[in-house]
Design an enzyme around this catalytic site. Structure first.
Site, mmCIF file in Angstrom:
data_model
loop_
_atom_site.group_PDB
_atom_site.id
_atom_site.type_symbol
_atom_site.label_atom_id
_atom_site.label_comp_id
_atom_site.label_asym_id
_atom_site.label_seq_id
_atom_site.Cartn_x
_atom_site.Cartn_y
_atom_site.Cartn_z
ATOM 1 N N LYS A 1 -20.153 16.054 49.761
ATOM 2 C CA LYS A 1 -19.098 15.466 50.486
ATOM 3 C C LYS A 1 -19.155 13.736 50.638
ATOM 4 C CE LYS A 1 -19.162 14.101 54.514
ATOM 5 N NZ LYS A 1 -19.155 14.062 56.183
ATOM 6 N N CYS B 1 -6.361 20.950 65.354
ATOM 7 C CA CYS B 1 -7.218 22.303 64.672
ATOM 8 C C CYS B 1 -8.460 22.193 65.058
ATOM 9 C CB CYS B 1 -6.779 22.348 63.313
ATOM 10 S SG CYS B 1 -7.299 24.209 62.816
ATOM 11 N N CYS C 1 -3.094 25.525 69.022
ATOM 12 C CA CYS C 1 -2.026 26.100 68.150
ATOM 13 C C CYS C 1 -0.446 26.100 68.882
ATOM 14 C CB CYS C 1 -2.298 27.808 68.075
ATOM 15 S SG CYS C 1 -3.942 27.985 67.200
ATOM 16 N N CYS D 1 1.011 23.190 67.469
ATOM 17 C CA CYS D 1 0.977 22.945 65.960
ATOM 18 C C CYS D 1 2.086 23.222 65.133
ATOM 19 C CB CYS D 1 -0.450 23.763 65.482
ATOM 20 S SG CYS D 1 -0.688 23.681 63.656
ATOM 21 N N CYS E 1 0.571 30.279 59.794
ATOM 22 C CA CYS E 1 -0.774 30.095 59.963
ATOM 23 C C CYS E 1 -1.362 31.588 60.153
ATOM 24 C CB CYS E 1 -1.536 29.110 61.016
ATOM 25 S SG CYS E 1 -3.341 29.119 61.105
HETATM 26 S S1 SF4 Z 1 -1.896 27.002 63.993
HETATM 27 FE FE1 SF4 Z 1 -3.404 27.302 62.479
HETATM 28 S S2 SF4 Z 1 -3.680 25.176 61.552
HETATM 29 FE FE2 SF4 Z 1 -2.405 25.027 63.509
HETATM 30 S S3 SF4 Z 1 -4.076 24.362 64.946
HETATM 31 FE FE3 SF4 Z 1 -3.860 26.805 65.026
HETATM 32 S S4 SF4 Z 1 -5.467 27.462 63.717
HETATM 33 FE FE4 SF4 Z 1 -5.153 25.427 63.264
#
Ligand code: SF4
Length: 317
Positions: free
Chosen positions: A222, A292, A299, A302, A308
């Protein structure tokens, strides 16, 4: 072109050009500057991607199943170089997921945006000193919060941070300067060993290939890919840390679940268009710092919650 990309080009004195993939993509998922004529940054990339392969079709199909672990150094190029896997599988919703992440990250207000490796060097230092400082900040950053790394770099830079100054600093003083970065005792040893190698073999500069970088004590894949991008302006591979590893698996961006960042890097590079490789690390690291999260991801805020797999398996939480 974003400021980070401008920084990279300023620092390396290079014009970064990337290669377009022949298959089509949605316009919303294209890179910043997508549509530009693209070509490999370094001579070896053409070979690594099979441009010089002239063998029979059957033989070519066979070699394309092999994957490349990292960008070949000058000594590794040529006969016997491995070829990347041919494009095939890709995650079903990755383009919209990527657009959503870009939207959520548009504020550029995550710790990585202010304190990442590209912000820890002395802009007034000579180029090879800047590159050394970039590598040092990357070595300090593993298992360490960006704020802690930035603080350690500030203390080191206040004394004049060069290969020579580090070699002239005794271990206990160096330890006190970098504390409390993660594994600071080991890092004192690795920084001293790496600095001695840089002085002896590279004239105080850092090497310009992933193979040579990962051969340095305390430098992992990395760090090497980020050093290539930030210090040399070359896209050698996707830099995968714990954030990128975790989020790629949650979003289903790996064909099967992967157990390590290196496995995730290989899985992503198998399908993600190369022109997006340099963007992924900063984008997902900040997304992992703000939304995340490793534990109890947010979520409910998100934009990807309906796309997802991880959120769906939790019942859309
Ligand atoms: S929906 Fe998926 S990408 Fe979004 S915060 Fe939750 S786990 Fe992470």
């Amino acid at each position: 072109m974003c400021s980070a990309q401008k920084f990279v080009m300023r620092m390396a004195g290079l014009t970064m050009v990337t290669r377009s993939r022949s298959r089509s993509r949605g316009s919303g998922a294209g890179p910043r500057g997508a549509g530009e004529e693209a070509a490999p940054v370094r001579k070896g990339e053409a070979n690594a991607e099979g441009k010089k392969s002239h063998g029979p079709a059957k033989r070519q199909r066979k070699t394309q199943k092999l994957s490349v672990a990292y960008e070949a150094s000058d000594n590794e190029k040529g006969e016997g170089a491995k070829l990347p896997e041919a494009p095939g599988w890709e995650p079903p919703d990755w383009q919209q997921q990527l657009v959503n992440i870009r939207t959520m990250r548009s504020g550029k207000d995550a710790p990585v945006d202010q304190l990442g490796a590209e912000h820890c060097y002395d802009p007034s230092a000579p180029p090879k000193v800047r590159r050394y400082q970039v590598l040092l900040s990357l070595m300090l950053s593993s298992q360490t919060k960006d704020q802690v790394t930035a603080g350690a770099m500030e203390r080191l830079r206040a004394r004049g941070l060069t290969v020579d100054s580090i070699l002239q600093t005794d271990d206990s003083t160096l330890g006190a300067l970098i504390y409390p970065v993660g594994f600071w005792r080991s890092k004192v040893k690795f920084i001293k060993q790496t600095s001695a190698i840089l002085q002896q073999r590279y004239g105080g500069d850092i090497p310009s290939s992933v193979a040579e970088l990962v051969a340095l004590p305390g430098v992992g894949p990395k760090m090497a890919h980020l050093a290539m991008a930030v210090a040399w302006g070359a896209v050698s591979g996707i830099a995968v840390d714990t954030h990128v590893h975790r989020i790629a698996n949650r979003l289903g961006w790996t064909k099967t679940a992967t157990k390590s960042p290196e496995k995730t890097r290989a899985a992503l590079e198998a399908w993600l268009p190369r022109e997006l490789w340099s963007e992924i690390n900063g984008l997902l690291v900040g997304f992992g710092q703000q939304t995340c999260l490793p534990v109890r991801p947010r979520c409910h805020t998100c934009l990807n919650r309906s796309l997802c797999p991880a959120a769906q398996s939790r019942g859309g939480s």
